[in-house]
Scaffold this motif. Structure first.
Motif, PDB file in Angstrom:
ATOM      1  N   GLY A 125       7.906 -18.031  30.312  1.00  0.00           N
ATOM      2  CA  GLY A 125       6.685 -17.513  29.715  1.00  0.00           C
ATOM      3  C   GLY A 125       5.511 -17.802  30.619  1.00  0.00           C
ATOM      4  O   GLY A 125       5.409 -18.898  31.182  1.00  0.00           O
ATOM      5  N   VAL A 126       4.638 -16.805  30.789  1.00  0.00           N
ATOM      6  CA  VAL A 126       3.420 -16.974  31.587  1.00  0.00           C
ATOM      7  C   VAL A 126       2.237 -16.692  30.683  1.00  0.00           C
ATOM      8  O   VAL A 126       2.132 -15.585  30.118  1.00  0.00           O
ATOM      9  CB  VAL A 126       3.408 -16.031  32.804  1.00  0.00           C
ATOM     10  N   ILE A 127       1.369 -17.668  30.530  1.00  0.00           N
ATOM     11  CA  ILE A 127       0.204 -17.505  29.676  1.00  0.00           C
ATOM     12  C   ILE A 127      -0.987 -17.158  30.544  1.00  0.00           C
ATOM     13  O   ILE A 127      -1.405 -17.934  31.410  1.00  0.00           O
ATOM     14  CB  ILE A 127      -0.049 -18.789  28.867  1.00  0.00           C
ATOM     15  N   GLY A 128      -1.534 -15.963  30.331  1.00  0.00           N
ATOM     16  CA  GLY A 128      -2.657 -15.490  31.124  1.00  0.00           C
ATOM     17  C   GLY A 128      -2.339 -14.153  31.755  1.00  0.00           C
ATOM     18  O   GLY A 128      -1.188 -13.696  31.748  1.00  0.00           O
ATOM     19  N   ALA A 129      -3.388 -13.521  32.308  1.00  0.00           N
ATOM     20  CA  ALA A 129      -3.192 -12.203  32.919  1.00  0.00           C
ATOM     21  C   ALA A 129      -4.098 -11.998  34.122  1.00  0.00           C
ATOM     22  O   ALA A 129      -4.337 -10.871  34.533  1.00  0.00           O
ATOM     23  CB  ALA A 129      -3.442 -11.099  31.889  1.00  0.00           C
TER      24      ALA A 129
ATOM     25  N   VAL B  77      10.638 -12.658  32.324  1.00  0.00           N
ATOM     26  CA  VAL B  77       9.282 -13.203  32.317  1.00  0.00           C
ATOM     27  C   VAL B  77       8.477 -12.449  31.271  1.00  0.00           C
ATOM     28  O   VAL B  77       8.374 -11.212  31.323  1.00  0.00           O
ATOM     29  CB  VAL B  77       8.600 -13.095  33.694  1.00  0.00           C
ATOM     30  N   GLU B  78       7.937 -13.189  30.318  1.00  0.00           N
ATOM     31  CA  GLU B  78       7.060 -12.630  29.291  1.00  0.00           C
ATOM     32  C   GLU B  78       5.635 -13.098  29.583  1.00  0.00           C
ATOM     33  O   GLU B  78       5.362 -14.302  29.610  1.00  0.00           O
ATOM     34  CB  GLU B  78       7.475 -13.126  27.899  1.00  0.00           C
ATOM     35  N   LEU B  79       4.728 -12.146  29.817  1.00  0.00           N
ATOM     36  CA  LEU B  79       3.322 -12.499  29.970  1.00  0.00           C
ATOM     37  C   LEU B  79       2.661 -12.434  28.598  1.00  0.00           C
ATOM     38  O   LEU B  79       2.703 -11.388  27.933  1.00  0.00           O
ATOM     39  CB  LEU B  79       2.614 -11.550  30.934  1.00  0.00           C
ATOM     40  N   LEU B  80       2.068 -13.535  28.169  1.00  0.00           N
ATOM     41  CA  LEU B  80       1.366 -13.600  26.897  1.00  0.00           C
ATOM     42  C   LEU B  80      -0.116 -13.462  27.171  1.00  0.00           C
ATOM     43  O   LEU B  80      -0.751 -14.356  27.752  1.00  0.00           O
ATOM     44  CB  LEU B  80       1.672 -14.917  26.176  1.00  0.00           C
ATOM     45  N   ILE B  81      -0.682 -12.310  26.757  1.00  0.00           N
ATOM     46  CA  ILE B  81      -2.044 -11.923  27.120  1.00  0.00           C
ATOM     47  C   ILE B  81      -2.863 -11.834  25.838  1.00  0.00           C
ATOM     48  O   ILE B  81      -2.536 -11.063  24.933  1.00  0.00           O
ATOM     49  CB  ILE B  81      -2.033 -10.569  27.860  1.00  0.00           C
ATOM     50  N   ARG B  82      -3.926 -12.627  25.738  1.00  0.00           N
ATOM     51  CA  ARG B  82      -4.686 -12.655  24.487  1.00  0.00           C
ATOM     52  C   ARG B  82      -5.479 -11.377  24.267  1.00  0.00           C
ATOM     53  O   ARG B  82      -5.721 -10.972  23.139  1.00  0.00           O
ATOM     54  CB  ARG B  82      -5.618 -13.864  24.450  1.00  0.00           C
TER      55      ARG B  82
END
Length: 502
Positions: A240-244, A263-268
């Motif tokens: 998991g990657v937090i941010g963009a 890879v999952e990008l978690l984008i707020r």
């Protein structure tokens, strides 16, 4: 270190029929420096303290900002010694923690060249590969930029002391000098300097901005995108990657290229920003005039850019999306993180819950004095923007509030007058200077402008401080322009011979 051929990201090299070679470029640079009077003649008085020679300027950090500052100071006739904790050739992030394929800056920007064409990346590149290869180059490969900086240091004969970690920066009690404590391969030592420049990069006064929730995870299960790490360990893992931002994309791509299972990008945000507003701000007027703007205008510019965010580079984003096992999850701010009984990292977001084997947080940097024990003696005394300016409701910005309130030569100011004599001898030439001075202290577009401003300002401060000594030098100066035999005194008019008739 030897200079390299263009990296794969630059495309295949073209025939270098007009490449003059680095020795020829170095001769041209030496000629230019001679014509322009670089280095300026020495004019600084020699100083000693406790039996040790005192440096004119000590620069902490040997990356592009530190090198540019040292070269600009040399042009002012001021000797600077650069200290860097890294081994030679690995200063800054380029060959260590940076993971982008190319720089995002346009290749035409001259970076730390200080107005010298022969010192530019383009001149260095064309000398080895020719003008056709330059025309074919899209963006500058990251590792090639590092090769250029290695050459820059050598070509400008800059004095850099590697493997020297600064463990303390302490203004002397009388405010006249600053002591640097160092950890070196030969053991602990100290040096004294009249002025110190902090050229310490993006995290110059702190470190990574790490979310509180990672504290619930074992340290070996997560990393910040700026950490030095072997991404090969992520092969076969759910990441998991937090941010963009750009570092999130670079970390995600590196994990995918290393064989991550997914890879999952978690984008707020609901979408990625599309426009780099910082690029739109890059005009000479802002570079030269930002420091003199009213406080509300400085805050307005920097807060606007912060609020809208800088988009990740086009190429970096494509580098991720070319993988079928890369997933862009929008509207997914992290609500909770926990380590499950089966060892999985469970992350809850408003849209979905995720399970990972490893987590990368790409959450930027912050001013954090506690993270930098070498600043312990000065940290309580540095005046910040929270003491200077109160923004309008809705315009609050923690990064800006924590930024140091700097003087015209990037010098720190005291929070309480006379509480830390000598604090103003320390100059903040790194990213946290952006609110006070604009982005002239680290980023490629205006690094030369910032370095020249810093060096000229330090020269002026030294001259004012040593005025009596310099005035005495003026009085003692005795090199004649005339010797007295260049003319004959005329006799009085009534004693001059009569002019002869035509």
């Amino acid at each position: 270190m030897t200079e390299t051929t263009p990296h794969a990201a630059a495309g295949s090299p073209l025939p270098a029929s007009d490449a003059e070679g680095l020795p020829a470029l170095e001769r041209r640079l030496a000629r230019d420096l001679d014509i322009l009077g670089w280095r300026a003649r020495a004019w600084m008085p020699a100083c000693e303290h406790e039996g040790e020679a005192v440096l004119d300027v000590a620069i902490v950090g040997g990356g592009q900002a530190g090198l540019a500052a040292a070269a600009a100071l040399a042009n002012q006739g001021i000797r600077a010694v650069v200290f860097d904790r890294a081994p030679e050739g690995f200063e800054g992030p380029w060959a260590t923690t940076a993971r982008m394929e190319t720089l995002r800056s346009p290749k035409e920007l001259t970076g730390p060249a200080l107005g010298l064409a022969a010192l530019s990346f383009r001149a260095w590149f064309e000398a080895q590969h020719g003008s056709a290869a330059w025309a074919a180059l899209d963006k500058i490969p990251r590792l090639q930029w590092m090769d250029y900086l290695r050459w820059y240091r050598r070509a400008m004969a800059l004095e850099v002391r590697n493997d020297c970690a600064v463990t303390a920066i302490v203004p002397e009690a009388d405010g006249a000098l600053v002591r640097l404590d160092l950890r070196t391969p030969a053991g602990a030592r100290r040096v004294f300097a009249r002025r110190v420049v902090l050229a310490t990069g993006r995290d110059g006064l702190g470190g990574p901005a790490v979310p509180d929730f990672v504290g619930r995870l074992p340290r070996e299960r997560w990393a910040h995108s700026s950490d030095a790490m072997d991404y090969g360990r992520l092969a076969g893992l759910r990441v998991g990657v937090i941010g963009a931002g750009s570092s999130a994309m670079d970390s995600a791509a590196t994990a995918l290229e290393a064989g991550a299972h997914s890879v999952e990008l978690l984008i707020r945000r609901p979408d990625l920003p599309r426009v780099n507003k910082g690029k739109g701000a890059g005009v000479p007027g802002l570079t030269q005039g930002h420091y003199d703007l009213p406080d509300e205008h400085k805050w307005r510019v920097r807060h606007y850019i912060n609020r809208l965010n800088v988009p990740p580079p086009h190429g970096s984003t494509l580098r991720v999306s070319r993988f079928a096992n890369a997933f862009f999850n929008f509207g997914c701010p992290v609500e909770a993180v926990a380590l499950a009984g089966d060892g999985a990292i469970r992350v809850a977001t408003p849209r979905a819950n995720f399970e990972f084997d490893f987590l990368i947080v790409s959450t930027g940097f912050k001013v954090d004095w506690a993270a930098r024990p070498e600043f312990a003696a000065i940290a309580p005394h540095v005046r910040t923007w929270k003491e200077r300016y109160v923004p309008a409701p809705g315009e609050e910005d923690q990064e800006l509030a924590d930024s140091p309130d700097l003087g015209p030569v990037f010098e720190f100011k005291e929070r309480v007058a006379d509480a830390c004599p000598g604090l103003a001898r320390i100059h903040c030439f790194c990213y946290p200077a952006a609110l006070s001075h604009g982005t002239v202290s680290g980023d490629i577009p205006a690094i030369s402008d910032g370095a020249k401003r810093l060096a000229a300002g330090i020269a002026g401060l030294f001259y004012r401080e040593d005025f009596e000594r310099h005035f005495a030098n003026i009085e003692a100066y005795a090199e004649p322009e005339l010797y007295g035999d260049e003319w004959t005194p005329a006799p009085p008019p009534d004693r001059r011979p009569a002019p002869k008739a035509g």
